[in-house]
Design a protein around this motif. Structure first.
Motif, PDB file in Angstrom:
ATOM      1  N   UNK A  62      -3.436  87.400 -15.787  1.00  0.00           N
ATOM      2  CA  UNK A  62      -3.189  88.773 -14.381  1.00  0.00           C
ATOM      3  C   UNK A  62      -1.562  88.639 -13.591  1.00  0.00           C
ATOM      4  N   UNK A  63      -0.998  87.181 -13.288  1.00  0.00           N
ATOM      5  CA  UNK A  63       0.333  87.935 -13.292  1.00  0.00           C
ATOM      6  C   UNK A  63       1.523  87.979 -13.762  1.00  0.00           C
ATOM      7  N   UNK A  64       1.326  88.272 -14.973  1.00  0.00           N
ATOM      8  CA  UNK A  64       2.137  88.648 -16.382  1.00  0.00           C
ATOM      9  C   UNK A  64       2.460  88.051 -17.187  1.00  0.00           C
ATOM     10  N   UNK A  65       2.286  86.101 -16.626  1.00  0.00           N
ATOM     11  CA  UNK A  65       2.752  85.057 -17.212  1.00  0.00           C
ATOM     12  C   UNK A  65       2.532  84.237 -18.348  1.00  0.00           C
ATOM     13  N   UNK A  66       3.526  84.399 -19.549  1.00  0.00           N
ATOM     14  CA  UNK A  66       2.418  83.506 -20.586  1.00  0.00           C
ATOM     15  C   UNK A  66       2.327  82.449 -20.087  1.00  0.00           C
ATOM     16  N   UNK A  67       1.604  81.789 -21.497  1.00  0.00           N
ATOM     17  CA  UNK A  67       0.767  80.409 -20.937  1.00  0.00           C
ATOM     18  C   UNK A  67       1.264  79.337 -22.613  1.00  0.00           C
ATOM     19  N   UNK A  68       1.938  78.639 -22.778  1.00  0.00           N
ATOM     20  CA  UNK A  68       2.438  77.125 -23.540  1.00  0.00           C
ATOM     21  C   UNK A  68       1.706  76.182 -23.159  1.00  0.00           C
ATOM     22  N   UNK A  69       0.684  76.231 -23.966  1.00  0.00           N
ATOM     23  CA  UNK A  69      -0.775  74.924 -24.156  1.00  0.00           C
ATOM     24  C   UNK A  69      -0.335  73.444 -25.009  1.00  0.00           C
ATOM     25  N   UNK A  70      -0.113  72.733 -24.511  1.00  0.00           N
ATOM     26  CA  UNK A  70       0.609  71.336 -25.550  1.00  0.00           C
ATOM     27  C   UNK A  70      -0.865  71.080 -25.935  1.00  0.00           C
ATOM     28  N   UNK A  71      -1.072  71.379 -27.301  1.00  0.00           N
ATOM     29  CA  UNK A  71      -2.813  70.946 -27.183  1.00  0.00           C
ATOM     30  C   UNK A  71      -2.683  69.355 -28.177  1.00  0.00           C
ATOM     31  N   UNK A  72      -1.875  69.064 -28.927  1.00  0.00           N
ATOM     32  CA  UNK A  72      -0.648  68.117 -29.313  1.00  0.00           C
ATOM     33  C   UNK A  72      -2.333  66.283 -30.380  1.00  0.00           C
ATOM     34  N   UNK A  73      -3.539  66.591 -28.142  1.00  0.00           N
ATOM     35  CA  UNK A  73      -3.978  64.873 -28.450  1.00  0.00           C
ATOM     36  C   UNK A  73      -5.782  66.434 -28.294  1.00  0.00           C
ATOM     37  N   UNK A  74      -5.468  67.530 -28.563  1.00  0.00           N
ATOM     38  CA  UNK A  74      -6.465  67.636 -28.224  1.00  0.00           C
ATOM     39  C   UNK A  74      -7.476  68.803 -29.722  1.00  0.00           C
ATOM     40  N   UNK A  75      -7.182  69.120 -29.892  1.00  0.00           N
ATOM     41  CA  UNK A  75      -7.724  69.885 -31.371  1.00  0.00           C
ATOM     42  C   UNK A  75      -8.578  69.264 -32.301  1.00  0.00           C
ATOM     43  N   UNK A  76      -9.701  69.228 -32.920  1.00  0.00           N
ATOM     44  CA  UNK A  76     -10.665  67.899 -33.643  1.00  0.00           C
ATOM     45  C   UNK A  76     -10.637  66.658 -33.112  1.00  0.00           C
ATOM     46  N   UNK A  77     -10.618  66.439 -31.237  1.00  0.00           N
ATOM     47  CA  UNK A  77     -10.613  65.261 -30.534  1.00  0.00           C
ATOM     48  C   UNK A  77     -12.049  65.830 -29.953  1.00  0.00           C
ATOM     49  N   UNK A  78     -12.341  66.841 -29.335  1.00  0.00           N
ATOM     50  CA  UNK A  78     -13.399  67.510 -28.559  1.00  0.00           C
ATOM     51  C   UNK A  78     -13.794  68.731 -29.011  1.00  0.00           C
ATOM     52  N   UNK A  79     -15.037  69.248 -28.449  1.00  0.00           N
ATOM     53  CA  UNK A  79     -15.316  70.307 -28.623  1.00  0.00           C
ATOM     54  C   UNK A  79     -15.061  71.397 -28.257  1.00  0.00           C
ATOM     55  N   UNK A  80     -14.118  72.579 -28.460  1.00  0.00           N
ATOM     56  CA  UNK A  80     -13.904  74.107 -28.133  1.00  0.00           C
ATOM     57  C   UNK A  80     -13.565  74.892 -29.006  1.00  0.00           C
ATOM     58  N   UNK A  81     -12.557  76.147 -28.380  1.00  0.00           N
ATOM     59  CA  UNK A  81     -12.284  77.091 -29.907  1.00  0.00           C
ATOM     60  C   UNK A  81     -11.668  77.489 -28.668  1.00  0.00           C
ATOM     61  N   UNK A  82     -10.532  78.791 -29.333  1.00  0.00           N
ATOM     62  CA  UNK A  82      -9.967  79.092 -29.108  1.00  0.00           C
ATOM     63  C   UNK A  82      -9.829  80.086 -27.324  1.00  0.00           C
TER      64      UNK A  82
END
Ligand SMILES: Cc1ncc(COP(=O)(O)O)c(C=O)c1O
Length: 425
Positions: free
Chosen positions: A228-248
Motif C-alpha cells: 500500500x505504501x509502495x515498498x517491496x518485501x523480501x521474505x526469508x523463508x529458509x525455514x518455512x517451506x514444507x515446514x507448516x501449511x501456507x501458500x503464496x
C-alpha cells in the motif's frame, strides 16, 4: 532357497531390517498413509506406528541425537538414491546425459514446486540454497544512495551482511529493528517493522520464521501494508517451506527465498526464489543472462555448469513430503516440540524463548538454562549424551535452538528433556 526376505524373517530381523535393504520406502509410506486415512492430523501426530514407518525411511546415525534440523537435514533414502542415480547417469557422458536428458526436466521440478508453493511456474527460479535466492533479490533490486532497507536484528547473518555490503558499496541505509522474545502477539512484530518505515524506505526484509527462536511472522499483514505504501518485501523463508501449511497467497510478498535441504528434505544444495510476476523484469540477475531473457524467471538460473542431479531429485523429495502431507507433518513437529518444551517449562531454572502457540511456531524451540552459559550446555549435551543442538547467543537473549524432524523418535526427545533437567539440576 533362502531368499533375502525369508532370511530376514527367519532371523527375526523384521520390518526395520527389510527397510534397510530394500527400496520399498514409497510403498511403505503409502501403506502407512492408507492406515491413517480419515484420522485427524492431531491424532496421527500421536500414532507411533505411523511415524515408525517414516523414521525407517532414513539412513541415519542413530548413535547421535540430531536436534539441529534447522541447519541442514538428511534426505530420506529414496531421495538420496535418486540423487546418486542422476549423478551416475550424468557421468556417462555429461554433455549428453546431464545437459540433454536430465537438465530439461528441471521444468517438471519448477511446475511441481510452484504447485506446492501456490505460485505460477513462471515465478519460481530454482537455486542452490536460500542464501543465493535471497541474495538475487537483495543485490538485484535497484536502489540509489540514501534509499533505506528496514529489517530486524534477528535476521540471518549472511542476509544482513549482504545488505551491509550494499551500505558500503551503494550508500543505502540499513535499519535493524529489535522485537521482543517471545512476543505476546503477532501484531507486535508487524508493528515493529511498519513503525520503522520512513519516507526513504524502499524495502522491508524479514523472516517468515526466525531461525533463532522459530518465531513465525505475520507476513501478509506486513506485506499488504508495505505494498500500500509502495515498498517491496523480501521474505526469508529458509525455514518455512514444507515446514507448516501456507501458500503464496497467504503471504502477498514480492520476493521469497527458501532452502529445500531443510524442511523439504531435498538434496543438499537446493532452494528456490519466488519473484512476483510483475517484478521479474526489473530485478537484476546475479549472473547476467542475455537481454532477451530479461522477463523470464529462468534468467536467475544462468549459473554456469552445475549438477542436474540435485535439482532433479527435488521431485522425489516432493513426492515423499506429499506422501506424509503438510498438515500431518506440522502436527507431528509441534507434538515433538511440545513434548520437550512443556516438560522443561515446568523447571524453575528453564526459560523457553519460543511462544508455543501453534500460530507462532512449529518444530523449532529455543530454551535457556538460566545461570549456565549456553555454549556449556551444548558442549555437555554432546559430550555426555551425543545430542546435537545449536547455541544461540544474541545480544538480547541466549538459548539452545532445538529442532527435531519427522524421523525423530520420542525416546530421543525424552533423552534430551531428561538431559536438560540433569544439567539444570
Ligand atoms: C533464516 C535463514 N535464512 C537464510 C539461511 C541460509 O540458508 P542456506 O544455508 O540454505 O543458504 C538460513 C540458514 O540456516 C537461515 O536460517
Amino acid at each position: 532357497m533362502l531368499t533375502r526376505r525369508s532370511f530376514l524373517q527367519r532371523t527375526g530381523a523384521g520390518a526395520a531390517a527389510l527397510a534397510a535393504f530394500t527400496d520399498d520406502g514409497p510403498a511403505r509410506l503409502e501403506a502407512a498413509a492408507r492406515g491413517v486415512e480419515g484420522t485427524s492430523a492431531w491424532d496421527v501426530a500421536r500414532d507411533e506406528q505411523y511415524w515408525r514407518e517414516i523414521q525407517q525411511a532414513f539412513t541415519l546415525d542413530r548413535t547421535i541425537i540430531n536436534l539441529n534440523n534447522g541447519g541442514v537435514c538428511p534426505s530420506p533414502r529414496v531421495v538420496h538414491e535418486a540423487l546418486k542415480r542422476y549423478l551416475d547417469i550424468s557421468n556417462q557422458a555429461p554433455v549428453y546425459h546431464m545437459w540433454q536428458v536430465l537438465e530439461p526436466n528441471i521444468e517438471t521440478v519448477r511446475r511441481r514446486l510452484a504447485a506446492a508453493f501456490g505460485c505460477q511456474a513462471e515465478e519460481l527460479a530454482i537455486t542452490r540454497n536460500a542464501s543465493e535466492a535471497l541474495q538475487i533479490a537483495q543485490l538485484g533490486i535497484e536502489l540509489k544512495r540514501g534509499d533505506e532497507v528496514v529489517t530486524t536484528n534477528q535476521d540471518y547473518g549472511r542476509m544482513l551482511d549482504t545488505w551491509e555490503q550494499r551500505v558500503r558499496r551503494d550508500g543505502i541505509k540499513l535499519t535493524k529493528v529489535s522485537f521482543p522474545v517471545p512476543p505476546k502477539s503477532m501484531d507486535v512484530l508487524a508493528e515493529r517493522l511498519l513503525s520503522a518505515i520512513t519516507p526513504a524506505t524502499k524495502v522491508l526484509h524479514f523472516c517468515h520464521i526466525a531461525n533463532l527462536t522459530g518465531q513465525i511472522f505475520p507476513v501478509k499483514k506486513i506485506a499488504d501494508e508495505a505494498r500500500r505504501r509502495g515498498i517491496k518485501t523480501v521474505v526469508d523463508g529458509a525455514h518455512a517451506f514444507a515446514h507448516f501449511p501456507f501458500s503464496a497467497a497467504d503471504l502477498g510478498c514480492d520476493y521469497y527465498g527458501t532452502s529445500l535441504h531443510k524442511w523439504l528434505l531435498a538434496p543438499i544444495g537446493t532452494g528456490f526464489l519466488y519473484v512476483r510476476r510483475e517484478n521479474i523484469k526489473d530485478l537484476w540477475a546475479l549472473t547476467p543472462p542475455p537481454a532477451a531473457r530479461n522477463d523470464d524467471i529462468r534468467k536467475f538460473e544462468e549459473i554456469g555448469t552445475h549438477p542436474a542431479a540435485n535439482h532433479n531429485a527435488i521431485a522425489e523429495a516432493l513426492a515423499f513430503h506429499e506422501g506424509i502431507g503438510i498438515e500431518r507433518k506440522a502436527a507431528r513437529l509441534r507434538y515433538l516440540r511440545d513434548r520437550w518444551a512443556q516438560r522443561l517449562a515446568k523447571h524453575p531454572k528453564v526459560r523457553i524463548h519460543t511462544n508455543l502457540d501453534p500460530a507462532h511456531s512449529c518444530a523449532i524451540g529455543n530454551v535457556q538454562i538460566v545461570g549456565i552459559p549456553t555454549p556449556k550446555v551444548v558442549a555437555r549435551l554432546w559430550e555426555r549424551w551425543r545430542i546435537i543442538a545449536t547455541p544461540i547467543v544474541h545480544s538480547e537473549y541466549e538459548g539452545l535452538r532445538v529442532t527435531p524432524n519427522v524421523y525423530t523418535t520420542l525416546e530421543e526427545i525424552d533423552t534430551f528433556a531428561g538431559a536438560m533437567e540433569e544439567i539444570a539440576g
